[in-house]
Design a protein around this motif. Structure first.
Motif, PDB file in Angstrom:
ATOM      1  N   UNK A  17      94.659  34.514  42.498  1.00 49.27           N
ATOM      2  CA  UNK A  17      95.681  34.822  41.602  1.00 49.27           C
ATOM      3  C   UNK A  17      95.367  36.051  40.881  1.00 49.27           C
ATOM      4  N   UNK A  18      93.970  36.523  40.454  1.00 47.40           N
ATOM      5  CA  UNK A  18      93.720  37.613  40.057  1.00 47.40           C
ATOM      6  C   UNK A  18      94.025  38.762  40.903  1.00 47.40           C
ATOM      7  N   UNK A  19      93.828  38.535  42.535  1.00 50.48           N
ATOM      8  CA  UNK A  19      94.240  39.773  43.419  1.00 50.48           C
ATOM      9  C   UNK A  19      95.901  40.107  43.072  1.00 50.48           C
ATOM     10  N   UNK A  20      96.604  38.653  42.946  1.00 44.59           N
ATOM     11  CA  UNK A  20      97.934  39.025  42.674  1.00 44.59           C
ATOM     12  C   UNK A  20      98.448  39.726  41.608  1.00 44.59           C
ATOM     13  N   UNK A  21      97.679  39.445  40.581  1.00 40.88           N
ATOM     14  CA  UNK A  21      97.920  40.274  39.186  1.00 40.88           C
ATOM     15  C   UNK A  21      97.614  41.852  39.304  1.00 40.88           C
ATOM     16  N   UNK A  22      96.650  42.095  40.097  1.00 42.14           N
ATOM     17  CA  UNK A  22      96.018  43.505  40.183  1.00 42.14           C
ATOM     18  C   UNK A  22      97.142  44.260  40.930  1.00 42.14           C
ATOM     19  N   UNK A  29     102.056  50.234  37.499  1.00 38.18           N
ATOM     20  CA  UNK A  29     101.480  51.401  36.948  1.00 38.18           C
ATOM     21  C   UNK A  29     101.840  52.640  37.771  1.00 38.18           C
ATOM     22  N   UNK A  30     102.333  52.346  39.014  1.00 41.41           N
ATOM     23  CA  UNK A  30     102.699  53.591  39.789  1.00 41.41           C
ATOM     24  C   UNK A  30     103.806  54.281  39.091  1.00 41.41           C
ATOM     25  N   UNK A  40      95.022  48.634  30.314  1.00 40.67           N
ATOM     26  CA  UNK A  40      93.915  47.711  29.869  1.00 40.67           C
ATOM     27  C   UNK A  40      93.901  46.403  30.485  1.00 40.67           C
ATOM     28  N   UNK A  41      95.059  45.936  30.783  1.00 36.11           N
ATOM     29  CA  UNK A  41      94.978  44.682  31.512  1.00 36.11           C
ATOM     30  C   UNK A  41      94.495  44.763  32.982  1.00 36.11           C
ATOM     31  N   UNK A  42      95.016  45.879  33.587  1.00 38.65           N
ATOM     32  CA  UNK A  42      94.318  46.304  34.880  1.00 38.65           C
ATOM     33  C   UNK A  42      92.797  46.201  34.877  1.00 38.65           C
ATOM     34  N   UNK A  43      92.277  47.086  34.196  1.00 39.47           N
ATOM     35  CA  UNK A  43      90.764  47.003  33.749  1.00 39.47           C
ATOM     36  C   UNK A  43      90.282  45.765  33.504  1.00 39.47           C
ATOM     37  N   UNK A  44      90.777  44.869  32.708  1.00 39.28           N
ATOM     38  CA  UNK A  44      90.280  43.771  32.380  1.00 39.28           C
ATOM     39  C   UNK A  44      90.319  42.619  33.519  1.00 39.28           C
ATOM     40  N   UNK A  45      91.367  42.694  34.519  1.00 34.21           N
ATOM     41  CA  UNK A  45      91.452  41.747  35.695  1.00 34.21           C
ATOM     42  C   UNK A  45      90.623  42.345  36.758  1.00 34.21           C
TER      43      UNK A  45
END
Length: 86
Positions: A17-22, A29-30, A40-45
């Motif tokens: 699930x975390x990989x999917x979010x990333x 972000x691209x 910020x969300x990306x770095x948290x995940x």
């Protein structure tokens, strides 16, 4: 194939699930590189993924090859199930 405890499968599900979010945040972000909140969300995940990976590997063995994960002794890459077999 050896049977692993239920915790292994719940940890792997959480990692997926975390990989999917990333992946989704990377794609977003691209096209929106200045979206501070998404970065910020990306770095948290990304941090959460590192912690999950470390926890899984310390209990159940490596997840990735080619130097991305350490191996136990003896060489334990042939221990099943492999992540893609789940």
């Amino acid at each position: 194939m050896k049977q692993l405890p239920p915790e292994f499968y719940s940890l792997m599900e959480e990692l997926q699930a975390v990989d999917f979010v990333l992946v989704e945040l990377t794609l977003y972000l691209d096209t929106h590189p200045d979206d501070y909140e998404s970065i910020r969300q990306y770095n948290t995940f990304a941090k959460q993924r590192g912690l999950l990976k470390k926890k899984i590997e310390s209990c159940y063995g490596p997840l990735q090859q080619y130097g991305n994960s350490y191996s136990g002794y003896p060489w334990n890459w042939d221990d099943a199930p492999w992540p893609w077999q789940l």
